[in-house]
Design an enzyme around this catalytic site. Structure first.
Site, PDB file in Angstrom:
ATOM      1  N   GLY A 650     -13.771  46.333 -40.406  1.00 35.53           N
ATOM      2  CA  GLY A 650     -13.903  47.153 -38.674  1.00 35.53           C
ATOM      3  C   GLY A 650     -14.872  45.803 -38.290  1.00 35.53           C
ATOM      4  O   GLY A 650     -15.278  45.038 -38.694  1.00 35.53           O
ATOM      5  N   GLY A 652     -18.284  45.784 -34.413  1.00 38.48           N
ATOM      6  CA  GLY A 652     -18.219  46.168 -33.575  1.00 38.48           C
ATOM      7  C   GLY A 652     -19.080  45.602 -32.992  1.00 38.48           C
ATOM      8  O   GLY A 652     -19.412  43.762 -33.390  1.00 38.48           O
ATOM      9  N   GLY A 653     -19.785  46.037 -32.220  1.00 40.44           N
ATOM     10  CA  GLY A 653     -20.846  44.438 -31.220  1.00 40.44           C
ATOM     11  C   GLY A 653     -21.678  44.577 -32.283  1.00 40.44           C
ATOM     12  O   GLY A 653     -22.811  43.395 -31.712  1.00 40.44           O
ATOM     13  N   TYR A 654     -22.634  45.202 -33.136  1.00 33.93           N
ATOM     14  CA  TYR A 654     -23.493  44.557 -34.128  1.00 33.93           C
ATOM     15  C   TYR A 654     -22.598  43.272 -35.089  1.00 33.93           C
ATOM     16  O   TYR A 654     -24.133  42.911 -34.890  1.00 33.93           O
ATOM     17  CB  TYR A 654     -23.649  46.494 -34.045  1.00 33.93           C
ATOM     18  CG  TYR A 654     -24.593  46.189 -35.934  1.00 33.93           C
ATOM     19  CD1 TYR A 654     -25.936  46.431 -35.289  1.00 33.93           C
ATOM     20  CD2 TYR A 654     -24.259  45.888 -36.916  1.00 33.93           C
ATOM     21  CE1 TYR A 654     -26.750  47.147 -36.212  1.00 33.93           C
ATOM     22  CE2 TYR A 654     -25.410  46.330 -38.076  1.00 33.93           C
ATOM     23  CZ  TYR A 654     -26.532  46.514 -37.979  1.00 33.93           C
ATOM     24  OH  TYR A 654     -27.744  46.679 -38.437  1.00 33.93           O
ATOM     25  N   GLY A 655     -21.822  43.903 -35.243  1.00 38.53           N
ATOM     26  CA  GLY A 655     -21.321  42.224 -36.381  1.00 38.53           C
ATOM     27  C   GLY A 655     -20.183  43.023 -36.683  1.00 38.53           C
ATOM     28  O   GLY A 655     -19.650  44.005 -36.398  1.00 38.53           O
ATOM     29  N   LYS A 671     -22.359  47.403 -43.316  1.00 35.33           N
ATOM     30  CA  LYS A 671     -22.562  46.149 -41.776  1.00 35.33           C
ATOM     31  C   LYS A 671     -23.217  45.483 -41.964  1.00 35.33           C
ATOM     32  O   LYS A 671     -24.827  45.844 -41.678  1.00 35.33           O
ATOM     33  CB  LYS A 671     -23.057  47.877 -40.788  1.00 35.33           C
ATOM     34  CG  LYS A 671     -22.639  47.906 -39.872  1.00 35.33           C
ATOM     35  CD  LYS A 671     -23.050  49.735 -39.274  1.00 35.33           C
ATOM     36  CE  LYS A 671     -24.329  48.570 -37.890  1.00 35.33           C
ATOM     37  NZ  LYS A 671     -24.128  50.445 -37.146  1.00 35.33           N
ATOM     38  N   ASP A 767     -24.898  58.494 -29.588  1.00 35.00           N
ATOM     39  CA  ASP A 767     -24.010  57.322 -29.602  1.00 35.00           C
ATOM     40  C   ASP A 767     -22.835  58.607 -30.259  1.00 35.00           C
ATOM     41  O   ASP A 767     -21.884  58.045 -30.753  1.00 35.00           O
ATOM     42  CB  ASP A 767     -24.013  56.356 -30.075  1.00 35.00           C
ATOM     43  CG  ASP A 767     -22.743  55.258 -29.934  1.00 35.00           C
ATOM     44  OD1 ASP A 767     -22.260  55.574 -28.230  1.00 35.00           O
ATOM     45  OD2 ASP A 767     -22.307  54.214 -30.043  1.00 35.00           O
TER      46      ASP A 767
END
Ligand code: NAG
Ligand code: NAG
Ligand code: NAG
Ligand code: NAG
Length: 968
Positions: A650, A652-655, A671, A767
């Site tokens: 996956g 996301g904006g985070y990485g 993550k 969130d």
């Protein structure tokens, strides 16, 4: 420059010296030394992880399981180990499981020091090349439950001391070169007759000789399987055998037994498979009356000329197979024999069957082959055209010409071929040793062969039996949470021992190949009999082929990557410098120093993981941790196979998010913050601090983090079924009915309630969305992703004023306008999640907002509030949606405009609980022990194995270490 380097080297040497001194002081336990001895004995063949660090427990050597820094299990099956087993092993006084199966390179004798392992419960050395005598000292292992030394080269006799293993359950010495007679006790020396708890005596394929001692059997025994096939036993079958009434499988075939079969053999009414073939038994055909579970009877190649065909032949109503070739059988066959409902195969060739053959008008529908060649049958009453194979060659009837012609020639050999077919897909064309799985994905399968020693059937053309075996394998892997894409079975055949041989391929799921942990787990469960097939297959042994393609060395495209292992370095160094020994020595010395330095630094880093935390980079102070582990970048890189694309699950904006597995087999999700981006450093720290403090079954657990080499990574437990969003959108393939959605809502609500009310300090998630609710293998909901979370401080018990963050569609409008974050902001987002649960729509889809859509569609007078239009069609039939109106009510209260109109999470939990009671679910158990994720299993398969009820070597779930449950 040079002198500085020199100083560095000196300092390093001093560090090494200090480290070794600590070693001598016993700072590291003595088990390390034993493991070092094993490492020396096995040299290059040890798993690469054994070359990291010096403490097998702390440094997570593959295949080594520790409890309180003591080695309790060694699993090194299918690892291509070479060398012997050093006597040092005897010092591992806490060792319970020693499993080294499928290492044909393991040679030499089995060290008598093994007798010092007083806590050993499983000794599983299947398919190695150990030779010499089985040490007498094995008799000291009083806790031993499973002793599997099959398929080695052991010689000498079976030590009498084995009789002292009073807890022994499984004794397998099959396929060795053992000689001598079976030891039985006589008051002073022990013997096998004392093993009253044993259920399995598997001693076939040896050269054991002498009589089968009458003393071997007694009525206190609980044997299920007695497998003595293919030895050199002489004398008669002792009548004491009839005392062991628990027996289910008896194989005394392929010996030199003489005399009559004891008349009390039909005391063994639970026997399902009986092989007495290939002996020199005489007298009357044994009387099997009353053995009503008998499926498979083979009496071939004996001499039962003393009586005619007995009438009870046709009374054995469970028979699938009757084999009595070449037994001097005489007389006429009863018609009833062919009416036995499951009958598949009758082989009475080379006898003196005479008179008229009458199969009747209605023979068993399963009947495949009746072989009566070379008998004295003179006539055949053919009631109709039969589809069965009937062989009458060599009977008087074939001297005449007539209707029976087609039975009077030998059939062309039709060998049965079978191979698991593709699962509604076109097989992929794969290169480089890759194989297309039944799901048409290219991968390196783990390969081997099953040898089923007493299947209940004889017809190999029935594909449903292979399908049922495949299904039970898949069921087993899923239950164990072992990542398997599919299994393939092929080429069934019978070998000379009449074992059914079936080849097996196991394909990894989502990766091209298994990693070492996966392979040693597979090797263990298949050699330890942890996997139990259905009753029809009965007992088996498994042999494995070498597995060469461990995960880290393989890239996504299946192209083997440039090898980074020691051997690769050796080859490069070797070819470059040719014979220049000095250079090589220098290189080795350099590598040694380098490695020691790395080790010293690693040790330092592990003791103070946040020494490198830079408080000036805007990420605040050092995180306050409880229980979270610090990983080095190298470690995480290894666990994820160098962050390979196959492990990327996956973004996301985070990485990126990667899947990986720890050396102990635990699956993890990593993550990884985008490289080079320092933004998010604060979120990173927040998440570690918060997550390492929260422990709740509905909140994802943090295992550790990596803050090394400029990387920021969070290591979580891996939640197998992914996000709730994936399941609602149908991507995950898991069907969520109304009950399941209720359970998920309750789980997530409880997770949030915990964060609000029980965590200290309370945490606002900020969130909450379906992407941040994960589902585990039992579909238990787990709240995840704390990147934006805010703890409430003592000063701000009710709200915090903070920059607005969150996800559009889920965001509390009040917070959005006032920037005041409260617990009720989470409640709002949860209300949106509840609406998403029943509609399976994105909160904002095609410009429409879910909250408004549901409000507008509602007509409280109508059934289900008239929400049919917006409901997810897959949720279930209207009549079963009990409590849906209440559910909608609660969710709409959650999404009220202002926070004080919304209920707290505790109330939401209560409301959902009462809805669950309404639909008949028990909320106290359901949200945690939800139904399993229900992968499809073919219905109607009998998993009822003769020893499936023995919890003893039951595998209690979870992927390594397999726990052994002791009897009682
Ligand atoms: C049992 O057998 C051993 C070895 O054959 C023998 O030395 C011993 O005297 C026997 N004991 C009895 C009670 O017969
Ligand atoms: C025979 O099998 C049945 C059913 O499994 C079992 O209940 C019974 O105890 C067995 N008989 C003996 C003597 O073990
Ligand atoms: C076989 O055994 C059954 C039951 O024990 C007995 O009734 C029967 O007479 C025996 N038949 C023969 C031929 O010995
Ligand atoms: C079949 O063989 C038996 C035993 O040898 C004999 O008694 C009988 O008469 C034979 N029957 C026929 C029809 O030949």
């Amino acid at each position: 420059m040079g002198s500085r380097n020199g100083q560095l080297v000196v300092i390093i040497f001093i560090q090494i010296w200090i480290a070794t001194a600590q070693n001598r002081d016993g700072k590291f336990n003595s088990f390390s030394a034993v493991l070092q001895a094993l490492k020396e004995a096995w040299q290059k063949s040890v798993p690469p992880s054994w070359n990291v660090g010096s403490d097998p427990c702390r440094d997570s050597w593959e295949g080594i399981i520790c409890t309180n820094s003591r080695v309790t299990s060694i699993y090194l099956t299918s690892m291509q180990l070479t060398g012997g087993l050093p006597g040092d092993i005897g010092q591992l006084s806490e060792l319970q499981i020693l499993a080294l199966s499928y290492n044909p390179g393991l040679t030499g004798s089995l060290t008598p020091a093994i007798g010092n392992l007083k806590k050993l419960t499983n000794l599983v050395l299947v398919g190695c090349s150990f030779s010499g005598p089985i040490p007498d000292t094995l008799g000291n292992l009083e806790r031993l439950i499973i002793l599997s030394l099959n398929s080695n080269r052991f010689t000498g006799s079976i030590p009498a001391s084995i009789g002292n293993l009073k807890n022994l359950y499984w004794l397998d010495l099959t396929e060795n070169q053992l000689t001598g007679s079976l030891p039985v006790s006589n008051g002073t020396i022990p013997g096998l007759d004392m093993l009253t708890h044993a259920k399995h005596f598997h001693l076939g394929d040896n050269q054991l000789s002498g009589n089968i001692p009458p003393r071997l059997f007694n009525s206190n025994m609980s044997l299920l399987h007695l497998l003595f096939e293919n030895n050199k036993f002489t004398g008669s079958i002792p009548s004491t055998l009839g005392l062991v009434r628990s027996l289910e499988v008896v194989r005394l075939d392929r010996n030199s037994l003489t005399g009559i079969v004891p008349t009390n053999i039909n005391n063994l009414i639970n026997v399902t498979e009986m092989f007495l073939s290939n002996n020199q038994l005489t007298g009357q055909v044994p009387n099997f009356t009353g053995m009503n579970f008998l499926n498979y009877l083979d009496l071939s190649n004996n001499d039962f000329s003393a009586s005619d065909i007995p009438s009870w032949f046709s009374s054995l109503q469970s028979l699938t197979t009757l084999k009595m070739q070449n037994t001097n059988l005489q007389g006429q066959l009863p018609v009833g024999l062919f009416n036995i409902p499951q009958l598949q195969n009758v082989d009475l060739s080379n006898n003196k069957v005479n008179g008229t053959l009458n199969i009747g008008s209605n023979p068993s529908s399963q009947l495949q082959l009746v072989d009566l060649r070379t008998n004295e049958i003179a006539a055949f009453t053919q009631r109709r055209q039969y589809t069965i194979g009937l062989i009458l060659v060599g009977n008087p009837i074939c001297m005449e010409s007539g209707v029976t012609d087609k039975y009077c020639s030998l059939p062309t050999n039709t060998s049965t071929s079978y191979s698991t077919p593709p699962n509604n897909c076109v097989p992929a064309s794969c290169g480089l040793g890759l194989v297309s799985s039944p799901n048409c994905k290219c991968a390196y399968p783990y390969r081997g062969s099953f040898f089923f020693k007493a299947p209940s059937f004889s017809w190999l053309g029935n594909t449903t039996i292979y399908e049922s075996l495949r299904d039970s394998l898949m069921k087993f892997f899923r239950k164990s949470q072992f990542p398997v894409d599919s299994v393939s079975l092929m080429n069934p055949s019978r070998n000379l021992d009449d074992y059914l041989v079936l080849n097996l391929e196991i394909f990894p799921s989502s990766t091209l190949s298994f990693n070492r942990t996966g392979i040693l787990w597979l090797g263990f469960v298949l050699s330890n009999q942890t996997f139990k097939p259905s009753k029809d297959f009965n007992t088996y042994t498994f042999t494995a082929q070498n597995y060469d393609n461990f995960l880290p060395e393989v890239s996504v495209e299946g192209r083997p990557k440039q090898k980074s292992s020691n051997t690769g370095v050796g080859v490069i160094v070797g070819s470059a410098v040719g014979g220049c020994v000095l250079v090589v020595l220098l290189a080795v010395a350099g590598m040694y120093v380098f490695r020691q330095k790395g080790r010293a630094e690693r040790a330092k880093q592990q003791s103070r993981p946040f020494a490198l935390w830079d408080p000036t980079s805007g990420s605040g102070g050092v995180p306050q941790l409880k229980g979270a582990r610090s990983f080095t970048f190298e470690e995480v890189r290894k666990y994820t196979s160098n962050f390979s694309e196959i492990n990327n699950i996956g973004a996301g904006g985070y990485g990126m998010v990667y899947r990986g597995s720890l050396p102990n087999g635990q699956l993890i999700a990593i993550k990884r913050a985008q490289q080079g981006s320092t933004q998010g450093g604060l979120e990173f720290k927040t998440e570690i601090e918060l997550l390492s403090r929260v422990h709740h079954k509905n909140v994802v657990g943090l295992i550790g983090f990596c803050f090394d080499q400029g990387e920021q990574m969070l290591v979580y437990e891996y939640i197998v079924n992914g996000t709730l969003k994936d399941s609602l959108s149908g991507r995950s393939g898991i069907r969520l009915d109304w009950m399941r959605r209720l359970k998920i809502a309750l789980g997530a609500a409880r997770g949030l309630q915990y964060l609000h009310d029980l965590a200290d300090p309370p945490i606002i998630h900020r969130d909450v969305k379906t992407n941040n609710i994960l589902l585990d293998e039992r579909l238990v909901a787990k709240v995840a992703d704390f990147g934006l979370s805010k703890p409430l401080s003592d000063a701000n018990r009710t709200h915090i004023t903070t920059q607005v963050k969150g996800t559009m569609g889920y965001m509390d409008p009040e917070y959005y306008m006032t920037q005041q974050l409260t617990e009720k902001s989470d409640v709002y987002s949860f209300g949106v999640v509840m609406l998403e649960l029943i509609t399976a729509r994105n909160p904002i889809e095609k410009g429409k907002y879910i909250v408004r859509e549901v409000r507008q569609a509602m007509k409280t007078s109508k059934q289900l509030y008239g929400l049919h239009e917006v409901l997810d069609p897959t949720i279930g039939l209207g009549s079963q949606l009990k409590g849906l109106e209440m559910f909608v009510d609660v969710s709409l209260r959650c999404v009220q405009e202002t926070g004080n109109q919304r209920p707290p999470m505790s109330e939401v939990v209560k409301e959902i609980e009462s809805i669950m009671e309404l639909v008949g679910l028990n909320p106290t158990t359901e949200s945690s022990s939800s139904t399993s994720a229900s992968y499809e299993l073919a219905p109607g398969i009998d998993y009822n194995h003769p020893y499936s009820n023995d919890s003893l070597y039951a595998y209690s779930g979870g992927f390594l270490p397999p726990k052994l449950i002791h009897p009682q």
